[in-house]
Design an enzyme around this catalytic site. Structure first.
Site, PDB file in Angstrom:
ATOM      1  N   ASP A 348       0.857  -1.177   0.000  1.00 59.64           N
ATOM      2  CA  ASP A 348       0.000   0.000   0.000  1.00 59.64           C
ATOM      3  C   ASP A 348       0.901   1.237   0.000  1.00 59.64           C
ATOM      4  OD1 ASP A 348      -2.316   1.614   0.295  1.00 59.64           O
ATOM      5  OD2 ASP A 348      -1.934   1.726   2.441  1.00 59.64           O
ATOM      6  N   PHE A 488     -19.444  12.900   0.682  1.00 56.20           N
ATOM      7  CA  PHE A 488     -18.417  12.419  -0.250  1.00 56.20           C
ATOM      8  C   PHE A 488     -18.694  10.966  -0.634  1.00 56.20           C
ATOM      9  CE2 PHE A 488     -14.565  10.048  -0.992  1.00 56.20           C
ATOM     10  CZ  PHE A 488     -13.910  10.815  -1.925  1.00 56.20           C
TER      11      PHE A 488
END
Length: 1077
Positions: A348, A488
């Site tokens: 990641d 969002f």
């Protein structure tokens, strides 16, 4: 597979639960449904069930069943050629050690269960609050929780201490509630109050394991308890992982067993004069005699070695991070050697390569850029603005541009609107423990950085309610009415709030990705957008994360109509999301541009050097991130993953029909960065590489969105970072920083692989040698299955005489030390190709064992044939021959350990010479008169040891036999080292030269980080999860609390901890020194 509670309920006559009906505060009604209590149980045993259940679990392992069958055969007198204790003693020891380990683990579970179950909570009983333990809470109870208290069960929120949005309940029925499941984000049910039915969803549920925040008290109705809670439903066991060596060892053991069985059948057929019954007995007798090919101690030793190497990882202070008091941790003990075979690393980005601590670095307001990134050589104090005069400022906030402060102080309207937007458009939760000390709890570090920036520039977000937001604007307290939150999502890539000022002005504030906001700007902002885009390109080129800010003034009459349509869409049962998106699109257009923000997510210390060395070790690193391509690309240059000389190939194909094509393209690249990938797609990438490349993979991440790829990879590593502990709890190994990964792999992983390979080669060598001697002896004993060794020698051979030296070798051996492991990263490559334990090395072990057994049997046999003692008596009897064979065998196998050991410690010497001494001491003791008189049937070699080993010719035979076994091996190794040395041989040769010269290690210049290119697009990165807009207006401010560990060590003593470069060089590139004649 269904849980045991399912079958228990079926036996009791309970049907499988499809939906749940309960009545608030009515225990007698709810108990009739036999819902699970709130007591949890993670332990496996109790005092009564431990012995039978643990034995049952242990005998589910095929190896233990195999040795139990051997023990049963040895209890049959007609078959047994060895005493029963030769198998019983090792088996009991193995079962006891495993049982003690399992008991210790279960005691810890019991303690943890008791601690959780005995917590107390207030329960409403007959109109009064009564303290009750968690384990006594029932479904339907009404609980009162205090601020910062853990939620004991899955609750339906009824009321809270907040002044708005109260729900008072007298009597209520919860009907049609869904059955227990592990879906954390979904809940469906209906609430009936005074005949009126209300729909329930996940927003009205408090889940067990959460912590109540920002609320003095609340009341909740228990809907799921104990094992039915969503937390416990999600705590299933991870998939059990096995190493490649495990799989190979199982195959080899199976092949060896089949070959041994065939050999026994062949011997049985050679006995032409035997009856059928006697042949049957002899067949089983040889199964007992030849079982030492795969002894039970093999599995015990493997587990001890893995456990010991796991402790070395836990105890390594050079992987300890003092800032967070976090050491490295091996959460599993079965995968250590596979750390030395990694070919692909999937990482990641945010929080793993970077710190996930965002800092407000630069901004663009009305076309003017602010903020500077200073070089480390510049005196920062000359440019650093001091915010200490601002009472509510965050003392940790740093900004390097005085002009922006002056612009705000001068009352610039655009600057005020810019920071007002940052103070209003977010889902941050404030917490003020003391006056003036504000703490922000944010959905992401990005939001926290932006709100903190507004706070320091005079626009302090102070508090919120579900209907208002309070901001301290330049010292003036202003309360805004929160009209709506347009939350969002990863599709919208933006967030908006609609607020009404005290003057009645209605404004929509919006922030989001540049490509989204630009499409929704009024044409009057086109010129300003061109200037802002130039700044965005510069920020993206620096690897910064950017957002674009815009606003729009709304008309009261328009807003009323829009709110009415919004309410109708929000309660619609069909196409709710589509209708809401259309309304959001309608109102979020013709906005006015304010500017852009740029926050920096700094790299963790030592990341570029770590990646550099892992690449030198021929480990391919793939970065899997949800960020935009520009951000990931520039972070790649900063990390030394990307270089300017690389030709870029970006493939976007994770569909099943394009999976193989993607893998082919990616594997041709030197570096792979997958952008805009979801957690599921991360796991798909890892799975594809595992499936088609047949290579060992490692995934490393720090957040919940990395859990899927961590579990999918052969080895999962969790970073204990800013995003909680989900990744750590799902991992096999946990680290505090990415930079510690190079030590985990290049040192601990490589050593573990080398040690395990040495152990297996030696173990099979000594046991095949031991067993082959039986094979040759069968031709001289009429295939009677008579053992060639003393029974006690067979019992002690693997447990006492040869166990400890090989354990010392497998725990402490090193080809080179940790410094030289970093200096020569190429030493890691043999593990990737499994060069040190494979079918070829196994066959070589068999060949060497066969040779050793021939020497060990026929040299003493021929030498003793006509040999006499000094007094003229013959010594060529069975017992003297057995003692001679045993002594030669012990010396040869210990000499082999001597040759295999590269790194000698005091423990190695003690175990090696101690095992030799133990052999002679026990041999003379077991052959003594005393034991014979006490146990005449068990110790039958009366006086054989002292009568045989006191003859000079016996020691001459031992010397000759051992020399013939060892000398060819030494010669072959010398030849191979000179003609075709391995990479380890080359490194050790360089190390010896270095020690002889005592020269300084030459300084090797690492490649500097590549210059990051200026991108043509912004580097806005988005989240994969829905925002918290609904949460901040629903009054449920929840968060998880992470306990702080006490400080273990207070120093850091590794160069990586100080971000010092790690030097390396290629072994093959160093010129050879001329050989002197």
């Amino acid at each position: 597979m269904k849980p045991l509670t399912y079958y228990w309920n079926r036996l009791r006559g309970n049907k499988e639960e499809k939906e749940r009906l309960l009545r608030a505060n009515d225990r007698s009604f709810n108990l009739s449904f036999h819902y699970a209590k709130n007591e949890i149980k993670t332990s496996k045993y109790n005092i009564i069930t431990f012995l039978p259940l643990n034995l049952y679990v242990q005998f589910t392992r095929l190896a233990n069943v195999y040795f139990l069958l051997l023990l049963i055969l040895q209890l049959i007198p007609e078959i047994s050629s060895l005493p029963w204790f030769t198998t019983a003693v090792p088996l009991v020891i193995v079962l006891s050690i495993t049982g003690v380990k399992d008991a210790n683990d279960d005691i810890k579970r019991h303690k943890s269960d008791r601690q959780v179950n005995n917590r107390t909570v207030e329960v409403l009983v007959n109109g009064k609050l009564k303290e009750e333990r968690w384990k006594n809470v029932q479904v339907g109870d009404i609980l009162k929780l205090q601020n910062n208290h853990f939620v004991p069960a899955d609750l339906l929120l009824l009321s809270s201490s907040e002044p708005l949005n109260l729900v008072y309940v007298e009597t209520a029925d919860l009907d049609g509630c869904e059955h227990p499941n592990n879906r954390l984000d979904k809940f469906k049910g209906t609430l009936t109050v005074k005949g009126q039915t209300h729909g329930l969803d996940n927003d009205k549920v408090l889940l067990r394991g959460c912590t109540l925040r920002n609320t003095e008290w609340c009341f909740g109705l228990v809907i799921f308890g104990g094992p039915d809670t969503k937390l416990m439903q999600n705590s299933g066991q991870s998939k059990f992982k096995r190493t490649r060596i495990d799989h190979m060892m199982n195959i080899l053991v199976l092949c060896v067993s089949l070959c041994s069985l065939k050999c026994k059948l062949h011997k049985n057929l050679l006995q032409a004069n035997s009856t059928t019954l006697s042949s049957f007995f002899i067949f089983w007798s040889y199964i007992i005699v030849l079982n030492t090919v795969v002894p039970i101690s093999l599995y015990v030793s493997v587990e001890i070695i893995r456990l010991g190497n796991s402790f070395f990882i836990d105890w390594d202070r050079k992987m300890y991070y003092p800032k967070k008091d976090t050491p490295a941790q091996a959460r599993t003990t079965t995968l250590n050697e596979e750390l030395g075979q990694i070919k692909y690393i999937f990482s990641d980005k945010t929080g793993t390569l970077t710190q996930n601590i965002m800092t407000f670095n630069k901004c663009s307001i009305n076309g003017k850029p602010y903020g500077e990134q200073l070089d480390s050589n510049v005196k920062i104090k000359l440019y650093l603005y001091d915010f200490s005069g601002h009472k509510l400022a965050d003392p940790k906030f740093i900004f390097h541009d005085h002009s922006l402060v002056e612009t705000v102080r001068e009352g610039n309207s655009e600057a005020h609107a810019f920071f007002r937007l940052l103070a209003l458009c977010h889902t941050v939760m404030p917490e003020e423990k003391k006056e003036g000390e504000l703490n922000y709890q944010a959905q992401s570090p990005d939001e926290s950085a932006l709100v903190t920036a507004a706070r320091n520039f005079g626009f302090v977000f102070h508090c919120r309610t579900p209907e208002t937001i309070t901001v301290m604007e330049m010292g003036r307290n202003v309360v805004y009415e929160l009209v709506a939150v347009l939350d969002f999502s990863n599709v919208r890539k933006r967030m908006s709030v609609i607020v009404r000022s005290p003057e009645g002005k209605i404004t929509l504030f919006c922030k989001g990705a540049d490509i989204v906001i630009c499409e929704r700007l009024h044409p009057s902002s086109d010129k300003l957008m061109e200037a802002t885009m130039k700044h965005l390109n510069e920020y993206a080129g620096d690897g910064l994360r950017t957002l674009v800010l815009a606003y729009k003034d709304l008309d009261e009459s328009y807003l009323e109509g829009w709110r009415k349509r919004h309410h109708e869409a929000s309660i619609a049962m069909e196409e709710r999301e589509e209708r809401l998106d259309d309304l959001y699109e309608e109102i979020e257009k013709d906005m006015t541009l304010l500017g852009a923000t740029a926050v920096e997510d700094k790299l963790q210390d030592g990341v570029p050097h770590t990646i550099e060395q892992l690449a030198e070790a021929d480990i391919k690193i793939w970065v899997l991130t949800g960020d935009k391509q520009e951000t990931a690309e520039n972070i790649g240059y900063a990390c030394n993953i990307l270089r300017e000389d690389m030709n870029e190939v970006f493939a976007f194909a994770l569909e099943e029909d394009l999976e193989l094509e993607l893998l082919r393209t990616a594997c041709m690249c030197q570096t792979v960065i997958c952008c805009r990938v979801t957690p599921l797609q991360k796991a798909q990438v890892v799975k594809a590489v595992k499936k088609y490349k047949q290579a060992v993979t490692l995934s490393i991440g720090d957040g919940a969105n990395d859990v899927s790829m961590i579990k999918t990879a052969h080895i999962g590593v969790g970073i204990s970072g800013q995003e909680g502990m989900q990744a750590v709890l799902s991992s096999d190994f946990s680290l505090a920083q990415f930079r510690y990964l190079q030590r985990l792999l290049l040192v601990h992983g490589r050593w573990s692989y080398l040690r395990m390979c040495k152990f297996l080669r030696y173990f099979f060598l000594k046991n095949f040698t031991f067993t082959f001697v039986h094979f040759w002896y069968a031709f001289f004993c009429g295939f009677s299955a008579q053992p060639v060794y003393d029974d006690w020698f067979s019992t002690c051979y693997n447990l006492v005489y040869t166990a400890l030296p090989v354990l010392a070798l497998s725990l402490f051996d090193q080809d080179v030390n940790s410094h030289w492991s970093f200096y020569y990263p190429k030493l890691y490559t043999p593990g990737q190709w499994n060069m040190y334990f494979n079918r070829t090395s196994f066959l070589l072990c068999i060949m060497q064992s066969c040779y050793n057994s021939i020497i060990l049997f026929f040299i003493p046999y021929a030498a003793l044939h006509d040999t006499v003692r000094q007094d003229g008596r013959e010594i060529a009897d069975y017992q003297s021959f057995a003692i001679l064979l045993q002594t030669c065998l012990i010396i040869v196998v210990n000499a082999q350990i001597f040759l295999d050991t590269w790194y000698w410690t005091g423990i190695n010497h003690f175990f090696l010479w101690g095992s030799m001494a133990a052999y002679f001491a026990l041999t003379f003791t077991m052959n003594s008169n005393g034991l014979f008189f006490i146990f005449p049937t068990m110790f039958q070699f009366l006086g054989t040891g002292r009568n045989s080993l006191n003859q000079p010719n016996t020691w001459l035979i031992i010397f000759l036999t051992c020399l013939l076994c060892i000398l060819p091996i030494v010669a072959l190794r010398f030849i191979f080292i000179q003609t075709s040395p391995t990479i380890n041989d080359k490194a050790r040769k360089h190390l010896v030269r270095y020690k002889m010269r005592r020269d300084e290690i030459p300084a090797i210049s690492l490649r500097p980080p590549a210059t990051r290119r200026v991108s043509t697009r912004s580097s806005y990165a988005f989240s994969h999860s829905q925002g918290y807009g609904d949460l901040v207006i629903s009054q449920k401010f929840l968060g998880k609390k992470t306990p702080r560990r006490p400080l273990l060590f207070g120093q850091k003593d590794h160069p990586l901890a100080e971000n010092q470069p790690q030097l390396f060089r290629s072994i093959t590139e160093e010129p050879e020194e001329p050989q002197s004649c």
